[in-house]
Design an enzyme around this catalytic site. Structure first.
Site, PDB file in Angstrom:
ATOM      1  N   HIS A 127       1.109  -1.209   0.192  1.00 48.37           N
ATOM      2  CA  HIS A 127       0.246  -0.209  -0.015  1.00 48.37           C
ATOM      3  C   HIS A 127       0.354   1.011   0.082  1.00 48.37           C
ATOM      4  CE1 HIS A 127      -3.505  -3.194   0.955  1.00 48.37           C
ATOM      5  NE2 HIS A 127      -3.956  -2.137  -0.071  1.00 48.37           N
ATOM      6  N   HIS A 186       4.558 -14.835   5.431  1.00 46.84           N
ATOM      7  CA  HIS A 186       5.412 -14.276   6.723  1.00 46.84           C
ATOM      8  C   HIS A 186       4.349 -13.134   7.413  1.00 46.84           C
ATOM      9  CE1 HIS A 186       6.839 -10.212   7.864  1.00 46.84           C
ATOM     10  NE2 HIS A 186       8.429 -10.769   7.526  1.00 46.84           N
ATOM     11  N   GLU A 216       5.051 -14.007  11.894  1.00 46.28           N
ATOM     12  CA  GLU A 216       4.175 -12.605  12.733  1.00 46.28           C
ATOM     13  C   GLU A 216       2.939 -12.112  12.521  1.00 46.28           C
ATOM     14  OE1 GLU A 216       7.056  -9.579  11.144  1.00 46.28           O
ATOM     15  OE2 GLU A 216       8.897 -10.462  11.712  1.00 46.28           O
ATOM     16  N   HIS A 248      13.886 -15.832   7.433  1.00 48.60           N
ATOM     17  CA  HIS A 248      12.520 -16.107   7.959  1.00 48.60           C
ATOM     18  C   HIS A 248      13.026 -17.670   7.950  1.00 48.60           C
ATOM     19  CE1 HIS A 248      11.543 -12.913   9.577  1.00 48.60           C
ATOM     20  NE2 HIS A 248      10.808 -12.291   7.890  1.00 48.60           N
TER      21      HIS A 248
HETATM   22 CO    CO Z   1      10.114 -10.235   8.064  1.00 47.15          CO
END
Ligand code: CO
Length: 301
Positions: A127, A186, A216, A248
Site C-alpha cells: 500500500h 510471513h 508474524e 525467515h
Molecule cells: Co520479516
C-alpha cells in the site's frame, strides 16, 4: 524637467521592450524545444529484498521471465526494505528504494512505468508503494502514467493457482498423503493478514494435511503445531510461502535454534524436512507475477 521625464519614460519603454523580447525568446525556446525524449514504458520490479546470497536466484528467475515477456523494455529493481538496502550498501551493492528508482526513471526520460509488486500479499509495504508510486504520475514534466500491479495473492483464483503450483512443484515427490505440508507465510499486522487463513482453508480443501502458519501474524506456528500433534502427524515438510527463501526460511523455519519451527516440531516428535526454495524460483509462480505485469503494461497504452 519635461525632457527628463520624457527620457525616463523612453528608457522604461526600452527596458520593457528588451524584457518582453527576452521573455518572448524564452517562450520561443520553450515552444520550439523538441518534445521531451520519450523512451516509452519501463518496468520497475519491487520486492522486499533479501541480503541472503542464495535467495537472489529467485530474483534472477523473475527477471528472466519478465525480460522474456518484454524483451525491449527497460527493467529495473527496487527493494522496499530499508534494513536490507542499508545492509547491502555496506557490502558494496546499491539498490534503490522504489521512490528513488522512480525518480531516476523520471530523470532518464521514461514517461510510462509499470510497477510490479513482487510481494506475496497486498500488505503495508504494497500500500505504501501504491500510494507513493501513483504520486509520480501526478508530477509535471515527468512520468505521465504509473500503473502499480498487484502482488501474488489478490484473488480466489490467484490463491488457488499458487497453492496448486506449490503442491505440484515445490512439495517433494517423496511426500506421502499422511505426512503434513506446512507452508510458512510471513504474516503482518495489516488486515491483509487474513489472506493466510483463507489460504489454509483453500489448501485443506485440496489436501487435508496442508497447513499455513505465519512468522508474524495468524495462523501462528503454535496453532499449527497443536493441529499437527492432534492429528498425530509424524512427518512434516516445511516450505517458505515467500518470494525468496531468505532469513525467515533459514532461521525461523529451518534454523537449529530451539525456537525454530524445525526444532519445535522435532521436540514434539514430528520429523521435519525443510525445503529451502523461494516461490519466485519456480517459473510457473514467477509467471503469475508476469501475467499481472502484462495486464499492467496493457493499461499503460
Ligand atoms: Co520479516
Amino acid at each position: 524637467m519635461w525632457r527628463n521625464l520624457m527620457k525616463k519614460q523612453w528608457m522604461i519603454l526600452a527596458c520593457a521592450a528588451v524584457l518582453l523580447a527576452g521573455l518572448q525568446a524564452r517562450w520561443c525556446v520553450a515552444a520550439g524545444h523538441p518534445a521531451k525524449e520519450d523512451k516509452g514504458p519501463a518496468i520497475l520490479l519491487v520486492t522486499f529484498g533479501t541480503s541472503v546470497d542464495s535467495a537472489q536466484s529467485a530474483f534472477r528467475t523473475v527477471e528472466q521471465r519478465v525480460k522474456a515477456a518484454f524483451p525491449k523494455t527497460e527493467v529495473r529493481w527496487a527493494y522496499t526494505s530499508k534494513i536490507i538496502r542499508k545492509k547491502l550498501e555496506k557490502e558494496g551493492t546499491h539498490i534503490d528504494s522504489p521512490e528513488v528508482a522512480l525518480a531516476r526513471l523520471m530523470d532518464d526520460g521514461y514517461t510510462k512505468v509499470a510497477v510490479q509488486s513482487l510481494h506475496m500479499i497486498p500488505g503495508a509495504e504494497f500500500h505504501e508503494l501504491y500510494d507513493n508510486a501513483r504520486l509520480f504520475g501526478q508530477m509535471s514534466g515527468g512520468i505521465d502514467k504509473v500503473v502499480v500491479s498487484s502482488p501474488l495473492l489478490v484473488s480466489d483464483e490467484t490463491m488457488d493457482k499458487a497453492l496448486k503450483e506449490v503442491m505440484a512443484r515445490v512439495v517433494p515427490k517423496a511426500r506421502q498423503a499422511n505426512e503434513a505440508v506446512v507452508l510458512m507465510g510471513h504474516g503482518t499486522h495489516h488486515p491483509s493478514d487474513a489472506i493466510y487463513s483463507a489460504l489454509m482453508y483453500k489448501a485443506q480443501k485440496m489436501d487435508p494435511n496442508v497447513y499455513v502458519g505465519t512468522v508474524e501474524g495468524s495462523p501462528s506456528f503454535d496453532e499449527i503445531k497443536e493441529m499437527l500433534v492432534q492429528k498425530n502427524i509424524k512427518k512434516a515438510y516445511l516450505i517458505p510461502f515467500m518470494t525468496v527463501a531468505g532469513d525467515h526460511a533459514m532461521n525461523d523455519m529451518a534454523g537449529d535454534e530451539p525456537d525454530s519451527w524445525k526444532s519445535q516440531l522435532t521436540k514434539a516428535g514430528i520429523e521435519s524436512v525443510p525445503v529451502m526454495k523461494g516461490l519466485a524460483e519456480f517459473d510457473a509462480i514467477a509467471d503469475m507475477w508476469v501475467a499481472q505485469l502484462k495486464t499492467a503494461m496493457a493499461h499503460l497504452q
